[in-house]
Design an enzyme around this catalytic site. Sequence first.
Site, PDB file in Angstrom:
ATOM      1  N   ASP A   9      14.565  -0.597   1.644  1.00 45.17           N
ATOM      2  CA  ASP A   9      15.211  -0.753   2.946  1.00 45.17           C
ATOM      3  C   ASP A   9      16.277  -1.856   2.810  1.00 45.17           C
ATOM      4  O   ASP A   9      17.379  -1.599   2.330  1.00 45.17           O
ATOM      5  CB  ASP A   9      14.089  -1.089   3.940  1.00 45.17           C
ATOM      6  CG  ASP A   9      14.542  -1.238   5.383  1.00 45.17           C
ATOM      7  OD1 ASP A   9      15.699  -0.948   5.671  1.00 45.17           O
ATOM      8  OD2 ASP A   9      13.726  -1.648   6.215  1.00 45.17           O
ATOM      9  N   ARG A  66      -0.379   6.957   6.926  1.00 43.36           N
ATOM     10  CA  ARG A  66       0.015   7.006   5.507  1.00 43.36           C
ATOM     11  C   ARG A  66      -0.431   8.314   4.862  1.00 43.36           C
ATOM     12  O   ARG A  66       0.137   8.764   3.876  1.00 43.36           O
ATOM     13  CB  ARG A  66      -0.655   5.870   4.719  1.00 43.36           C
ATOM     14  CG  ARG A  66      -0.204   4.471   5.101  1.00 43.36           C
ATOM     15  CD  ARG A  66      -0.766   3.478   4.085  1.00 43.36           C
ATOM     16  NE  ARG A  66      -0.743   2.122   4.585  1.00 43.36           N
ATOM     17  CZ  ARG A  66       0.295   1.293   4.482  1.00 43.36           C
ATOM     18  NH1 ARG A  66       1.399   1.693   3.902  1.00 43.36           N
ATOM     19  NH2 ARG A  66       0.230   0.070   4.955  1.00 43.36           N
ATOM     20  N   GLU A  97       7.986   2.452  -5.790  1.00 48.94           N
ATOM     21  CA  GLU A  97       8.053   2.039  -4.383  1.00 48.94           C
ATOM     22  C   GLU A  97       8.071   3.247  -3.452  1.00 48.94           C
ATOM     23  O   GLU A  97       8.415   4.360  -3.879  1.00 48.94           O
ATOM     24  CB  GLU A  97       9.338   1.225  -4.151  1.00 48.94           C
ATOM     25  CG  GLU A  97       9.118  -0.264  -3.966  1.00 48.94           C
ATOM     26  CD  GLU A  97       8.369  -0.647  -2.705  1.00 48.94           C
ATOM     27  OE1 GLU A  97       7.553   0.144  -2.190  1.00 48.94           O
ATOM     28  OE2 GLU A  97       8.586  -1.771  -2.218  1.00 48.94           O
ATOM     29  N   ASP A  98       7.729   3.000  -2.207  1.00 51.27           N
ATOM     30  CA  ASP A  98       7.815   4.070  -1.210  1.00 51.27           C
ATOM     31  C   ASP A  98       9.234   4.155  -0.649  1.00 51.27           C
ATOM     32  O   ASP A  98       9.798   5.229  -0.510  1.00 51.27           O
ATOM     33  CB  ASP A  98       6.793   3.867  -0.081  1.00 51.27           C
ATOM     34  CG  ASP A  98       6.810   2.461   0.516  1.00 51.27           C
ATOM     35  OD1 ASP A  98       7.596   1.609   0.048  1.00 51.27           O
ATOM     36  OD2 ASP A  98       6.036   2.210   1.453  1.00 51.27           O
ATOM     37  N   PHE A 154      13.034   4.516  11.425  1.00 53.94           N
ATOM     38  CA  PHE A 154      11.699   4.146  10.981  1.00 53.94           C
ATOM     39  C   PHE A 154      10.946   5.431  10.648  1.00 53.94           C
ATOM     40  O   PHE A 154      10.741   6.279  11.506  1.00 53.94           O
ATOM     41  CB  PHE A 154      10.964   3.355  12.071  1.00 53.94           C
ATOM     42  CG  PHE A 154       9.647   2.863  11.612  1.00 53.94           C
ATOM     43  CD1 PHE A 154       9.555   1.779  10.742  1.00 53.94           C
ATOM     44  CD2 PHE A 154       8.475   3.495  12.012  1.00 53.94           C
ATOM     45  CE1 PHE A 154       8.322   1.335  10.293  1.00 53.94           C
ATOM     46  CE2 PHE A 154       7.235   3.053  11.571  1.00 53.94           C
ATOM     47  CZ  PHE A 154       7.162   1.968  10.710  1.00 53.94           C
ATOM     48  N   LYS A 183       0.822  -1.189   0.000  1.00 52.23           N
ATOM     49  CA  LYS A 183       0.000   0.000   0.000  1.00 52.23           C
ATOM     50  C   LYS A 183       0.872   1.262   0.000  1.00 52.23           C
ATOM     51  O   LYS A 183       0.417   2.355  -0.330  1.00 52.23           O
ATOM     52  CB  LYS A 183      -0.881   0.015   1.262  1.00 52.23           C
ATOM     53  CG  LYS A 183      -1.776  -1.180   1.397  1.00 52.23           C
ATOM     54  CD  LYS A 183      -2.487  -1.123   2.746  1.00 52.23           C
ATOM     55  CE  LYS A 183      -3.236  -2.419   2.989  1.00 52.23           C
ATOM     56  NZ  LYS A 183      -3.731  -2.477   4.398  1.00 52.23           N
TER      57      LYS A 183
END
Length: 179
Positions: A106, A169, A102-103, A156, A46
């Site tokens: 990582d 979000r 993509e967001d 994070f 998402k």
Amino acid sequence: MLDRKVEDLKILFSKEEIENKIIELADKINKDFGTKDDLTLVCVLKGSSIFCCDLSKHLKMPVQMEFIRVSSYGNTQTSSGHVQAMDLTLPNLENKNVLIVEDIIDTGCTMQFLIDMLCRTHKPKNLKVVTVLNKKIARKIPIEPDYYGFEVDDKFVVGYGLDYEGYMRNLPYIGYFEN
Ligand code: IMP
Ligand code: MG
């Protein structure tokens, strides 16, 4: 109830910084792909939903938007390294220009999984990757995006698509919890 509050977030990238960066990224993508051939955006749900929509508005070629869903974080704040495919339904992308949206990258596990899956089952003509955030320092798999918005430390982060336990979000900026 969430343990963390929006008020405790320290802003890393403001709404304006993100908006400007998206225009920059779109300019590069328009230059590289040209305006004639069509481009398929593969939006990884998402997290990249908001970014993908915003980016698409600045692209000049005919754009097809497709959505897949994978999960790697669950509800914790460290990457599990295990990629769970929730929905990989895509049209035939053989010989097409494809851009994975993509967001954040990582560990790189999710991106490696997606690139393998797309190359193996779809054989696109040209496959590139764009991500808002590049958490280079956390990489376990040596994989680099073709385009990225900002580099981040091993923190994070939440907002602009990135969630904290399913929430936040919708924040127009990106931030992190200081402690
Ligand atoms: P990777 O497989 O470890 O590269 O993780 C990629 C996925 O984990 C991303 O697509 C995000 O959905 C999620 N993720 C990684 N880092 C963060 C973070 O700092 N905040 C929120 N989600 C994250
Ligand atoms: Mg994601």
